[in-house]
Structure formats: C-alpha cells, structure tokens
Design an enzyme around this catalytic site. Structure first.
Site, PDB file in Angstrom:
ATOM      1  N   TYR A   1       3.315  -2.012   6.440  1.00 49.51           N
ATOM      2  CA  TYR A   1       2.086  -1.630   6.317  1.00 49.51           C
ATOM      3  C   TYR A   1       0.645  -2.420   7.324  1.00 49.51           C
ATOM      4  O   TYR A   1      -0.312  -2.123   8.058  1.00 49.51           O
ATOM      5  CB  TYR A   1       1.421  -2.679   5.342  1.00 49.51           C
ATOM      6  CG  TYR A   1      -0.066  -2.627   4.973  1.00 49.51           C
ATOM      7  CD1 TYR A   1      -0.691  -1.326   4.527  1.00 49.51           C
ATOM      8  CD2 TYR A   1      -0.810  -3.521   5.230  1.00 49.51           C
ATOM      9  CE1 TYR A   1      -1.792  -1.392   4.346  1.00 49.51           C
ATOM     10  CE2 TYR A   1      -1.901  -4.135   4.716  1.00 49.51           C
ATOM     11  CZ  TYR A   1      -2.751  -2.573   4.482  1.00 49.51           C
ATOM     12  OH  TYR A   1      -4.410  -2.887   4.345  1.00 49.51           O
TER      13      TYR A   1
ATOM     14  N   ASP B   1      -4.327  15.959   0.109  1.00 49.78           N
ATOM     15  CA  ASP B   1      -3.444  14.621   0.832  1.00 49.78           C
ATOM     16  C   ASP B   1      -3.545  15.135   1.636  1.00 49.78           C
ATOM     17  O   ASP B   1      -3.004  15.843   2.389  1.00 49.78           O
ATOM     18  CB  ASP B   1      -2.057  15.055  -0.219  1.00 49.78           C
ATOM     19  CG  ASP B   1      -0.994  14.267  -0.125  1.00 49.78           C
ATOM     20  OD1 ASP B   1      -1.504  13.868   1.022  1.00 49.78           O
ATOM     21  OD2 ASP B   1       0.325  14.535  -0.425  1.00 49.78           O
ATOM     22  N   VAL B   2      -4.254  13.937   2.573  1.00 48.62           N
ATOM     23  CA  VAL B   2      -3.928  13.931   4.016  1.00 48.62           C
ATOM     24  C   VAL B   2      -2.484  14.087   4.111  1.00 48.62           C
ATOM     25  O   VAL B   2      -2.171  14.122   5.781  1.00 48.62           O
ATOM     26  CB  VAL B   2      -4.333  12.415   4.721  1.00 48.62           C
ATOM     27  CG1 VAL B   2      -5.746  12.368   4.009  1.00 48.62           C
ATOM     28  CG2 VAL B   2      -4.061  11.190   4.204  1.00 48.62           C
TER      29      VAL B   2
ATOM     30  N   GLY C   1     -10.052  -8.354   5.226  1.00 46.61           N
ATOM     31  CA  GLY C   1      -9.550  -8.969   4.691  1.00 46.61           C
ATOM     32  C   GLY C   1      -9.071  -8.745   2.784  1.00 46.61           C
ATOM     33  O   GLY C   1      -8.964  -7.774   2.314  1.00 46.61           O
ATOM     34  N   LEU C   2      -9.228  -9.872   2.077  1.00 47.48           N
ATOM     35  CA  LEU C   2      -9.157 -10.331   1.047  1.00 47.48           C
ATOM     36  C   LEU C   2      -9.732  -9.861  -0.060  1.00 47.48           C
ATOM     37  O   LEU C   2     -11.070  -9.383  -0.152  1.00 47.48           O
ATOM     38  CB  LEU C   2      -8.236 -11.098   0.375  1.00 47.48           C
ATOM     39  CG  LEU C   2      -8.278 -11.227  -0.615  1.00 47.48           C
ATOM     40  CD1 LEU C   2      -6.753 -11.469  -1.198  1.00 47.48           C
ATOM     41  CD2 LEU C   2      -8.244 -13.144  -1.882  1.00 47.48           C
TER      42      LEU C   2
END
Length: 251
Positions: free
Chosen positions: A149, A56-57, A180-181
């Site tokens: 974010y 878990d970073v 991107g998307l």
C-alpha cells in the site's frame, strides 16, 4: 460553459465528498465508480450537474476506451481526480496475501496510470487541464504492514512529480494530495475485510481528518489561478505526526 471534472471512486468517501464539492463550485462532474446504485443516488442529490458513469479503473479495456465512451458533451475533461484506491490487510510482507498486493497495484498504480494516459492527451491538445492524484503520507513514511500500500502511494507521488516535469511549458497542471489519518470513510473497513470493530479502533481517541477536509483541499487546488501549480499537499490531523525511526534491541 462550466468546466468538466471526472472523479474516480466517487461512490463513497473522498470521491463522494470531492464530487459534491466540485458541483458546489460550479463544475459539471462525471462521477465514476463500480457501485452504480450509489452513483445514481448521488445524481439524484446533485441533479444534472452530475453524470454517473460506471467504471472499474482496474479494467484496462474500459479505461482505454473511456474518452470515446463518455456521453456527448462530457468528453472534454478539464479536471481528472484520480481518487480510486484501497488498502488491503496489515500483515507483514511474508504473511500477506499476494492477491491483495496485486489488487492494490491494479487499482492504486495501474488504474491511475492508465486513466491519466487516457485523458492527458486531450488536455495537452487543448492546452488546459488539471490532474489531481490522491496519494498518502504512507508513500513517504513507512509503517509495519504498509508494504505494498505504501509503495503504491509512493508511486503516485513520484508519478505526479514526473508528470509535472513532462508538462512544463503547457497549461496543464498536476497535483498530489497526500492525507494522513482520515476517518468517516470505508478505508479501514475495506482494509480489514469488513471488520467494523477493528476499523473503528484505528480512530479511537483521535480527531482524524475527514473526507470533507480532503475535498476542501482539492477544491482549493483546482481553484488557483491558471498559472499556479500546487505540486504537493501533505495533510495530517493535529493528533498525528511521523514517528521516530524504529530500533529493535537485543535482550
């Protein structure tokens, strides 16, 4: 001997695709993530070239001890792919959950920063290596609800560029990949708390990027001649572009 890569967030999406691509290209891959059963399934698919590694970073102690915790024979990491990251929610800043903000910072910023700090000294000492950071166009182009974010990905991009400045004169390379998307991953399902219909609506009527596209970019970047550093790659599907500046008019 084959080069060794460590890929975080390797249990799904970009990380899974990147691990598969690098194994195909002849790397030995340490696949790091929290979901051990998925890592074990990936290891069954890819064989001894893949080493599943629970991590878990966001756990600072686990990340700090990483270099000495890796199995014997896997401790000289040549390529670090900082892929682990997430978006939570799309609410405006005054309504968003502070816990969600802190979770994004813990993973997208602190986790990436600490993991880089843990493995970079070995790369510099060996005078070889490559750090590939998964950023986002959200770090450059703001959108409503992107708040922390987008800010976390702006950190990733700028951190990468500053690493490049620090590493000048060494043979250690560093790259920011900024998609991107991108569909076909858990990204929007996680962002919307498992609301599959809302997540699917994000990609309705589009042909987005795929995790395979991102893995292709990573494979190309790390495959360049040792003297070539690709600083940044910004990627969008043809159905996406940066939007105009917003103007709210009275009346």
């Amino acid at each position: 001997m084959a080069l060794t890569a460590l890929v975080t967030g390797a249990s799904a999406g970009f990380g899974d695709a990147i691990a598969r691509r690098l194994v195909r290209d002849g790397y030995r891959v340490i696949a790091a993530a929290r979901r051990v059963e998925r890592l074990e399934a990936l290891a069954r698919d890819l064989g001894p070239a893949l080493c599943p590694f629970p991590l878990d970073v966001a756990e600072a102690t686990a990340v700090a001890s990483l270099p000495d915790s890796l199995p014997d024979g896997w401790r000289e990491v040549d390529v670090l792919v900082n892929n682990a990251g997430l978006a939570l929610g799309l609410d405006p800043a005054w309504q968003v959950s502070l816990d969600e903000w802190e979770t994004m910072v813990a993973t997208n910023v602190s986790g990436l920063m600490r993991l880089t700090r843990a493995l970079l000294p070995g790369m510099v000492a060996r005078n070889r290596g490559h750090v590939v950071n998964l950023s986002s166009v959200a770090g450059t182009y703001p959108y409503p609800g992107g708040n922390v974010y987008g800010a976390s990905k702006a950190f990733v991009t700028q951190f990468t560029l500053n690493l490049k400045s620090d590493l000048i004169g060494t043979n250690v390379r560093v790259t920011s990949i900024e998609p991107g998307l991108c569909g076909g991953t858990e990204f929007s399902n996680v962002r919307f708390g498992g609301d599959d219909s809302r997540a699917a609506a994000v990609y309705a009527g589009t042909e987005p990027l795929t995790a395979t596209d991102i893995a292709e970019a990573v494979g190309w970047v790390v495959g360049q001649p040792a003297h070539v550093n690709i600083n940044r790659i910004e990627m969008m599907p043809t159905c996406q572009a940066p939007g105009p500046l917003a103007v709210k008019r009275a009346g």
